[in-house]
Scaffold this motif. Structure first.
Motif, short mmCIF file in Angstrom:
data_model
loop_
_atom_site.label_atom_id
_atom_site.label_comp_id
_atom_site.label_asym_id
_atom_site.label_seq_id
_atom_site.Cartn_x
_atom_site.Cartn_y
_atom_site.Cartn_z
N GLY A 98 2.52 -8.86 9.73
CA GLY A 98 2.17 -7.41 9.92
C GLY A 98 0.90 -7.18 10.35
N ASP A 128 -2.41 5.02 11.82
CA ASP A 128 -1.13 5.49 11.53
C ASP A 128 -1.05 5.75 9.82
OD1 ASP A 128 -0.37 2.94 10.60
OD2 ASP A 128 0.67 2.51 12.42
N ALA A 129 -0.01 6.22 9.46
CA ALA A 129 0.13 6.60 8.13
C ALA A 129 0.02 5.31 7.26
CB ALA A 129 1.57 7.01 7.81
N GLY A 130 0.38 4.18 7.69
CA GLY A 130 0.84 2.74 6.99
C GLY A 130 -0.74 2.38 6.82
N ALA A 133 -2.85 4.43 4.49
CA ALA A 133 -2.53 4.20 2.97
C ALA A 133 -3.05 2.85 2.77
CB ALA A 133 -0.96 4.05 2.83
N TRP A 134 -3.10 1.90 3.41
CA TRP A 134 -3.81 0.62 3.13
C TRP A 134 -5.28 0.95 2.83
CZ3 TRP A 134 -7.80 -2.22 4.90
CH2 TRP A 134 -7.78 -3.59 4.61
#
Length: 261
Positions: A98, A128-130, A133-134
């Motif tokens: 990832g 980005d959203a990922g 969030a992380w």
């Protein structure tokens, strides 16, 4: 805690020059030696991306050999010229799959959170959203601890059109996450091959100059892309237990010291 920040060495295989004008291995070698000589010696070195020019295994092998001469640990993030898989293989602290996000808190009082905003095959970055969030979840693990967030492409405009086309997109949501964590003392970036500072998310965003060439300071709409062989440099950040101070340090050996100040 003292933290040196180098950026954008754009290493080529040994003996090859960066765009035909600069030996990037020689520049990184000089930077490593100069950082090792600093008094006090830094506790940690951060490398904010574009370690390699083409992402070849030879370039990363050279990076590991030269960075291995540092007297302190070095944490790196990828830039738009890096390739994730060979970068992952070269730097043990990066995750095995990832995006290459990670956090490191074992090197001193300041925690370092590395955010990989690179977009494979593109030169711009994207929060980005990922990634957001992380980042939020990771900052929430130690919300009161002094923290540096490092990413390659800065989420701000420089005013230089050919730079701003390739900055980090998603700046608004990223700024909102940073603002929710006042213990973030710095957002550190590379990419622009220039030193810049601006308020961002309630803290200070700094970009480090490149160890390679400097991108021309041409902040006007009709500007054509250009670079100069300006003196390179790095940033030196000092956390004194209450606040963080950032110094700009030119790379090189200069006349002195003289007995006056």
């Amino acid at each position: 805690m003292w933290i040196a920040q180098i950026s954008d060495p754009h290493l080529r295989p040994e003996g090859l020059f960066y765009n035909g004008v600069l030996d990037p291995a020689a520049a990184l070698t000089m930077a490593v030696a100069q950082i090792n000589r600093l008094v006090p010696r830094p506790d940690l070195v951060l490398l904010t991306g574009d370690v390699a020019e083409t992402g070849s295994a030879e370039e990363y092998a050279l990076a590991r050999r030269l960075l291995g001469r540092l007297a302190m640990p070095c944490l790196a993030i990828p830039g738009n010229h890096d390739l994730r898989e060979p970068f992952r293989d070269a730097f043990a602290e990066t995750p095995r799959q990832g995006p290459l996000h990670y956090a490191a808190g074992q090197h001193g009082a300041v925690r370092v959170v590395a955010l990989d905003v690179t977009v494979p095959g593109k030169h711009h970055g994207e929060a980005d959203a990922g990634a957001l969030a992380w980042l939020r979840a990771t900052l929430a693990e130690e919300p009161a601890r002094p923290t540096i967030v490092m990413l390659h492409q800065p989420p701000i405009d420089s005013g230089i059109p050919y730079l701003d086309a390739y900055n980090c997109r998603g700046a608004g949501p990223l700024e909102a996450v940073i603002r929710d964590f006042p213990a973030v003392e710095r957002v550190l970036c590379g990419h622009v091959h220039r030193g810049m500072t601006q308020r961002f998310g309630g803290t200070l965003l700094c970009t480090a100059p490149s160890l390679a060439t400097a991108i021309a300071l041409r902040p006007y709409p009709e500007a054509e892309p250009a670079s100069w062989l300006e003196p390179p440099g790095f940033l030196l950040h000092h956390w004194n237990g209450q606040a963080m101070l950032t110094h700009a340090v030119p790379l090189g050996v200069f006349p002195g010291p003289y007995g006056f100040a």
